[in-house]
Motif scaffolding. Structure first.
Motif, mmCIF file in Angstrom:
data_model
loop_
_atom_site.group_PDB
_atom_site.id
_atom_site.type_symbol
_atom_site.label_atom_id
_atom_site.label_comp_id
_atom_site.label_asym_id
_atom_site.label_seq_id
_atom_site.Cartn_x
_atom_site.Cartn_y
_atom_site.Cartn_z
ATOM 1 N N ASN A 167 -38.256 -138.911 61.618
ATOM 2 C CA ASN A 167 -39.692 -138.674 61.406
ATOM 3 C C ASN A 167 -40.319 -137.864 62.551
ATOM 4 O O ASN A 167 -41.461 -137.453 62.473
ATOM 5 C CB ASN A 167 -40.453 -139.988 61.201
ATOM 6 C CG ASN A 167 -40.322 -140.891 62.402
ATOM 7 O OD1 ASN A 167 -39.520 -140.634 63.290
ATOM 8 N ND2 ASN A 167 -41.111 -141.962 62.418
ATOM 9 N N GLY B 118 -45.957 -135.787 54.371
ATOM 10 C CA GLY B 118 -47.120 -136.190 55.150
ATOM 11 C C GLY B 118 -46.741 -136.448 56.600
ATOM 12 O O GLY B 118 -47.421 -135.997 57.529
ATOM 13 N N VAL B 119 -45.634 -137.159 56.812
ATOM 14 C CA VAL B 119 -45.187 -137.470 58.180
ATOM 15 C C VAL B 119 -44.831 -136.182 58.913
ATOM 16 O O VAL B 119 -45.202 -135.975 60.082
ATOM 17 C CB VAL B 119 -43.963 -138.427 58.145
ATOM 18 C CG1 VAL B 119 -43.352 -138.581 59.540
ATOM 19 C CG2 VAL B 119 -44.376 -139.781 57.594
ATOM 20 N N ASP C 21 -48.000 -134.309 59.731
ATOM 21 C CA ASP C 21 -48.812 -135.089 60.659
ATOM 22 C C ASP C 21 -48.269 -134.998 62.084
ATOM 23 O O ASP C 21 -49.023 -134.860 63.052
ATOM 24 C CB ASP C 21 -48.819 -136.547 60.202
ATOM 25 C CG ASP C 21 -49.929 -137.320 60.914
ATOM 26 O OD1 ASP C 21 -51.074 -136.800 60.927
ATOM 27 O OD2 ASP C 21 -49.644 -138.385 61.478
ATOM 28 N N LYS C 22 -46.941 -135.016 62.211
ATOM 29 C CA LYS C 22 -46.319 -134.909 63.544
ATOM 30 C C LYS C 22 -46.577 -133.529 64.156
ATOM 31 O O LYS C 22 -46.786 -133.411 65.361
ATOM 32 C CB LYS C 22 -44.802 -135.153 63.449
ATOM 33 C CG LYS C 22 -44.427 -136.563 63.080
ATOM 34 C CD LYS C 22 -44.769 -137.531 64.198
ATOM 35 C CE LYS C 22 -44.429 -138.971 63.758
ATOM 36 N NZ LYS C 22 -44.884 -139.966 64.758
ATOM 37 N N ARG D 230 -49.204 -131.620 63.528
ATOM 38 C CA ARG D 230 -50.621 -131.594 63.941
ATOM 39 C C ARG D 230 -50.854 -132.426 65.209
ATOM 40 O O ARG D 230 -51.608 -132.064 66.075
ATOM 41 C CB ARG D 230 -51.503 -132.134 62.807
ATOM 42 C CG ARG D 230 -51.921 -131.071 61.790
ATOM 43 C CD ARG D 230 -53.124 -131.532 60.992
ATOM 44 N NE ARG D 230 -52.811 -132.689 60.179
ATOM 45 C CZ ARG D 230 -52.389 -132.640 58.907
ATOM 46 N NH1 ARG D 230 -52.248 -131.457 58.321
ATOM 47 N NH2 ARG D 230 -52.141 -133.716 58.232
ATOM 48 N N TRP D 231 -50.144 -133.544 65.295
ATOM 49 C CA TRP D 231 -50.351 -134.491 66.383
ATOM 50 C C TRP D 231 -49.827 -133.949 67.722
ATOM 51 O O TRP D 231 -50.456 -134.066 68.758
ATOM 52 C CB TRP D 231 -49.658 -135.821 66.036
ATOM 53 C CG TRP D 231 -49.948 -136.915 67.040
ATOM 54 C CD1 TRP D 231 -49.091 -137.398 67.985
ATOM 55 C CD2 TRP D 231 -51.155 -137.631 67.199
ATOM 56 N NE1 TRP D 231 -49.678 -138.365 68.724
ATOM 57 C CE2 TRP D 231 -50.956 -138.537 68.262
ATOM 58 C CE3 TRP D 231 -52.406 -137.615 66.526
ATOM 59 C CZ2 TRP D 231 -51.955 -139.421 68.704
ATOM 60 C CZ3 TRP D 231 -53.368 -138.499 66.977
ATOM 61 C CH2 TRP D 231 -53.156 -139.374 68.042
#
Lengths: 291, 278
Positions: free
Chosen positions: B101, B199-200, B203-204, B206-207
């Motif tokens: 992930n 999504g993961v 999201d990673k 972006r994070w």
């Protein structure tokens, strides 16, 4: 050597200028006098090799001045200094009374506009059409509207007989046509001095003679001073008003063609004979023409 | 000074041998210094003439079009495949300890900081840099550059300045493109083929990937692009020896550019992160 009596044309009010290595060079000329460019004691070295060893000569205004000499004698190096493509190590180059030998690049800009140069291989920009090549100096240095540029370009191309090639690329032209376009480009900014670097090299005899005619007609029509580098002696004696013989980095002999017919300078005689020119035969031909 | 009749002191044969040996030993250093000097000289001239009018905006735009638009396809293609390969390798590796992930974060960071600027610059070098050297070299050996000078047009201002500007501006633009298509390639492989959660993954990205990471990459790209253009122009501008000479100049330009990209990558990374400096 049909035009061997060119000396007669040369003699129009011009005294032959002669000096030998070792003698002090003559003084700088009057800016409005018959001398357009005066080169004095010019020296150029590449590493340990001294190519020009104190060259002095005068370029006569409105005349065809030819520099001759064997391959490797430094003719092209000399002319590259005169137009300041390179900076000489010593000596002076006086153009219209101003010494340009030590000028920096910015100051050289207006001086260079007095010169036009036709390179040995014409040096046309191969990505541009003939029209754009000839228009290039006008677009760079004037604020002429495009309509006026077009008129000037077409006029120059027509004067040199290449107006039909206006839309072609340089790669589509013959050697003679490329040369004409290069002359048109060199003339378009109306320079005072036109330099031809080996204009007949690599051309067949017929095209070579047409290039000779082109040089003579250009000087007559546009009133420019011409400097021609050549070792094509048929061409030299056909067009020259004044000849400078460069040998071992120095001007060995200068004067109108008649000087070369009478000279006892051994290296000049050897060069002429090696080029297939017999001064004796030329003298006889000149005598017959005069008789 | 030679004086007739006076015997000149003979040079000891050993001195000549020492001189030759010294010259031989110092030759590589001498060559490197000469090369650095040639680049510095061209750079100084370009800065001087670049700030002086006339500003030939049309030439700048043409050069940017050549470097930028002309490299879009090759940068897009390589970017996609680099992202895809990186995605496969990371999923395969991270699955061994159950951290798949995190793949989105690593892909995003690696692309933004390293892969995109380095690969985009290598592509610009091999496509546009080599073409610059060949074009300028051909102009040099056919006297077209001298012709410009005789027409009172400074060749550095006319030929070199627009190319340096194009390298400086367009390599970062191509790097951004590389980031986008690289991420898209990695997403395709990781999510569509290897089953990671979309999504993961995003999201990673972006994070973990922020403006500093992108800025670091863009700074590198600008440095690389300018350097590539400088090396290409230096070799083309001073090419000699006819067609063979132009070939050799192009070869040297491509090799030097590739080495310069990797060396400068370390230097800029070290300066930006404040780590790895001696």
């Amino acid at each position: 050597m049909a035009n061997v009596a060119n000396g007669a044309r040369t003699a129009r009010g011009l005294r032959p200028v002669r000096w030998l290595p070792g003698r002090p060079p003559p003084p700088d000329p009057d800016p409005d006098g018959p001398v357009h460019v005066a080169v004095r004691d010019l020296v150029k070295r590449y590493g340990d090799h001294e190519v020009l060893r104190g060259v002095s000569f005068d370029v006569l205004r409105g005349r065809i001045n030819v520099i001759i000499g064997a391959s490797g004698s430094g003719k092209t190096v000399l002319v590259r200094q005169v137009i300041r493509l390179e900076r000489p190590d010593a000596g002076r180059i006086v153009v219209d009374g101003r010494d340009i030998a030590a000028l920096d690049e910015r100051a050289l800009g207006p001086i260079r506009r007095k010169f036009g140069m036709v390179f040995q291989m014409s040096a046309l920009f191969d990505s541009m059409t003939v029209y754009d090549n000839v228009a290039f100096p006008l677009r760079e240095h004037t604020r002429m509207p495009e309509r006026q540029i077009r008129e000037r370009v077409l006029d120059r191309l027509a004067a040199l007989g290449v107006e039909q090639a206006v839309a072609k690329l340089p790669a589509e032209l013959s050697g003679g046509m490329r040369k004409r376009v290069a002359v048109a480009r060199a003339l378009v900014l109306e320079p005072q001095i036109l330099i031809f670097d080996e204009p007949t090299t690599g051309l067949d005899p017929l095209t070579s003679r047409s290039v000779d005619e082109l040089i003579v007609r250009t000087v007559e029509r546009f009133g420019v001073t011409a400097v021609v580098i050549s070792h094509d002696m048929a061409s030299v004696f056909g067009i020259a008003d004044h000849i400078h013989y460069l040998h071992r980095g120095r001007i060995e002999l200068s004067g109108p063609p008649s000087v070369f017919l009478e000279t006892d300078n051994e290296s000049a005689l050897a060069f002429l004979r090696a080029s297939g020119v017999s001064p004796e035969a030329l003298r006889r031909a000149a005598g017959r023409a005069a008789g | 000074m030679y004086i007739a009749g006076v015997t000149q002191p003979a040079t000891h044969p050993g001195i000549g041998a020492v001189r030759r040996a010294t010259r031989l030993v110092l030759a590589p250093a001498n060559a490197v210094l000469a090369e650095v000097g040639a680049h510095a000289s061209l750079l100084m001239q370009a800065l001087y003439w670049g700030l002086r009018p006339p500003y030939r905006v049309r030439l700048w735009i043409e050069a940017m079009d050549f470097v930028g638009t002309g490299s879009l396809f090759i940068v897009g293609l390589t970017g996609t495949f680099v992202g895809m390969v990186f995605g496969i390798q990371l999923v395969d590796g991270f699955r061994q300890f159950g951290a798949e992930n995190q793949v989105g974060a690593v892909v995003g960071l690696a692309l933004a900081r390293e892969l995109a600027p380095v690969f985009a610059a290598l592509m610009v070098s091999s496509r546009a840099g080599s073409a610059m050297t060949t074009e300028l070299g051909s102009m040099r050996v056919t006297d077209q550059i001298d012709a410009l000078t005789t027409m009172a047009v400074h060749p550095v201002q006319y030929l070199v300045v627009p190319r340096l500007l194009a390298g400086l501006v367009m390599t970062p633009v191509l790097t951004m493109l590389f980031n986008l298509v690289g991420l898209a390639g990695a997403w395709l492989v990781c999510v569509q083929m290897l089953g990671l959660d979309p999504g993961v993954f995003l999201d990673k990205v972006r994070w973990y990937v922020d403006a500093d990471d992108l800025g670091q990459g863009l700074l590198k790209a600008a440095v690389f692009g300018f350097t590539i253009a400088l090396i290409a122009c230096r070799h083309g501008f001073w090419a000699s020896g006819g067609a063979a000479g132009v070939g050799r100049a192009t070869n040297r330009a491509v090799v030097q550019s590739a080495v310069a990209i990797l060396v400068l990558d370390y230097v800029v990374t070290s300066l930006v992160t404040g780590q790895g400096a001696p």
